[in-house]
Design a protein around this motif. Structure first.
Motif, PDB file in Angstrom:
ATOM      1  N   UNK A 118      15.544 -19.799  11.870  1.00 11.32           N
ATOM      2  CA  UNK A 118      15.182 -19.946  13.282  1.00 11.32           C
ATOM      3  C   UNK A 118      15.259 -18.601  14.002  1.00 11.32           C
ATOM      4  N   UNK A 119      16.359 -17.880  13.812  1.00 16.70           N
ATOM      5  CA  UNK A 119      16.540 -16.578  14.475  1.00 16.70           C
ATOM      6  C   UNK A 119      15.504 -15.587  13.952  1.00 16.70           C
ATOM      7  N   UNK A 120      15.223 -15.642  12.653  1.00 16.83           N
ATOM      8  CA  UNK A 120      14.258 -14.723  12.045  1.00 16.83           C
ATOM      9  C   UNK A 120      12.822 -15.037  12.463  1.00 16.83           C
ATOM     10  N   UNK A 121      12.567 -16.257  12.940  1.00 19.76           N
ATOM     11  CA  UNK A 121      11.206 -16.633  13.354  1.00 19.76           C
ATOM     12  C   UNK A 121      10.784 -15.904  14.624  1.00 19.76           C
ATOM     13  N   UNK A 122      11.724 -15.240  15.289  1.00 17.60           N
ATOM     14  CA  UNK A 122      11.425 -14.507  16.522  1.00 17.60           C
ATOM     15  C   UNK A 122      10.827 -13.151  16.177  1.00 17.60           C
ATOM     16  N   UNK A 123       9.741 -12.815  16.861  1.00 18.83           N
ATOM     17  CA  UNK A 123       9.034 -11.555  16.612  1.00 18.83           C
ATOM     18  C   UNK A 123       9.983 -10.370  16.775  1.00 18.83           C
ATOM     19  N   UNK A 124       9.975  -9.485  15.781  1.00 20.54           N
ATOM     20  CA  UNK A 124      10.798  -8.278  15.856  1.00 20.54           C
ATOM     21  C   UNK A 124      12.174  -8.420  15.222  1.00 20.54           C
TER      22      UNK A 124
ATOM     23  N   UNK B 274       8.991 -26.297   5.664  1.00 19.68           N
ATOM     24  CA  UNK B 274      10.054 -25.771   6.523  1.00 19.68           C
ATOM     25  C   UNK B 274       9.517 -25.395   7.904  1.00 19.68           C
ATOM     26  N   UNK B 275       8.353 -24.749   7.928  1.00 20.38           N
ATOM     27  CA  UNK B 275       7.742 -24.360   9.205  1.00 20.38           C
ATOM     28  C   UNK B 275       7.463 -25.584  10.079  1.00 20.38           C
ATOM     29  N   UNK B 276       6.881 -26.619   9.463  1.00 21.56           N
ATOM     30  CA  UNK B 276       6.542 -27.840  10.200  1.00 21.56           C
ATOM     31  C   UNK B 276       7.814 -28.534  10.685  1.00 21.56           C
ATOM     32  N   UNK B 277       8.815 -28.647   9.808  1.00 14.19           N
ATOM     33  CA  UNK B 277      10.067 -29.320  10.166  1.00 14.19           C
ATOM     34  C   UNK B 277      10.795 -28.554  11.283  1.00 14.19           C
TER      35      UNK B 277
END
Length: 193
Positions: free
Chosen positions: A108-114, A167-170
């Motif tokens: 979740x944290x890594x899904x943030x840009x940058x 994982x992305x969808x969930x």
């Protein structure tokens, strides 16, 4: 030094607002979360964080004390500057950031840009205990939601779906419906896969 600014809203953008306070216009950098919380109308009060650097003084505005607290915790982490912290609070709500850190949800944290894997892990390692302590989050109740996610993911894998895609969808489903049970997550995921 400056804890909040209250006055007439003269300019509103997704990245900043200008508040006129007795004839002085203050430019406050804001997150998309704060932008979405700003009510229509002229009068506005935002909680602030003043960042003083050698070459600049920058004000950041927040719709709630909770968001400001999360921002301050984030910028205390080495490698997380004010712009990345603001991006995090634009991508996720303060509650999602808080729960993501408390549960150790690196994805979740890594899904943030940058934010890469190492930075996401550093944020979680440095802030997890503080967040659990400050917000009195019970680790058992937090990991309960994660158990539903894990069960749903393993069920989708058994059904033959690629783990990364599932994982992305969930994750999207969990953001939209944090209290969803396993069956709901799987049904929603099947519609989107």
């Amino acid at each position: 030094m400056i804890t909040h600014i209250q006055g007439k809203l003269t300019d509103k953008n997704p990245t900043h607002v200008v508040i006129d306070c007795n004839g002085v216009g203050y430019l406050l950098n804001i997150s998309l979360h704060t932008y979405s919380q700003i009510p229509e109308g002229e009068h506005l009060k935002l909680y602030t964080h003043l960042q003083v650097k050698e070459d600049s003084h920058t004000l950041y505005g927040f719709s709630s004390l909770a968001e400001r607290e999360i921002f301050r915790l984030l910028i205390s982490v080495s490698g997380i500057g004010s712009s990345i912290a603001r991006t995090m609070l634009s991508s996720l709500t303060p509650k999602q950031v808080r729960e993501g850190i408390a549960t150790g949800d690196v994805a979740l944290i890594q899904s943030i840009k940058g934010i890469g894997a190492k930075t996401a892990q550093r944020v979680i390692i440095e802030l997890k205990d503080k967040i659990i302590k400050i917000y009195d989050i019970d680790e058992v109740s937090v990991s309960q939601g994660n158990t539903n996610k894990d069960e749903a993911l393993s069920a989708l894998e058994v059904l033959g779906f690629v783990k990364k895609q599932a994982e992305r969808v969930v994750d999207k489903i969990m953001i939209a419906q944090p209290d969803a049970n396993v069956e709901t997550i799987i049904k929603q995921a099947l519609k989107n896969l």
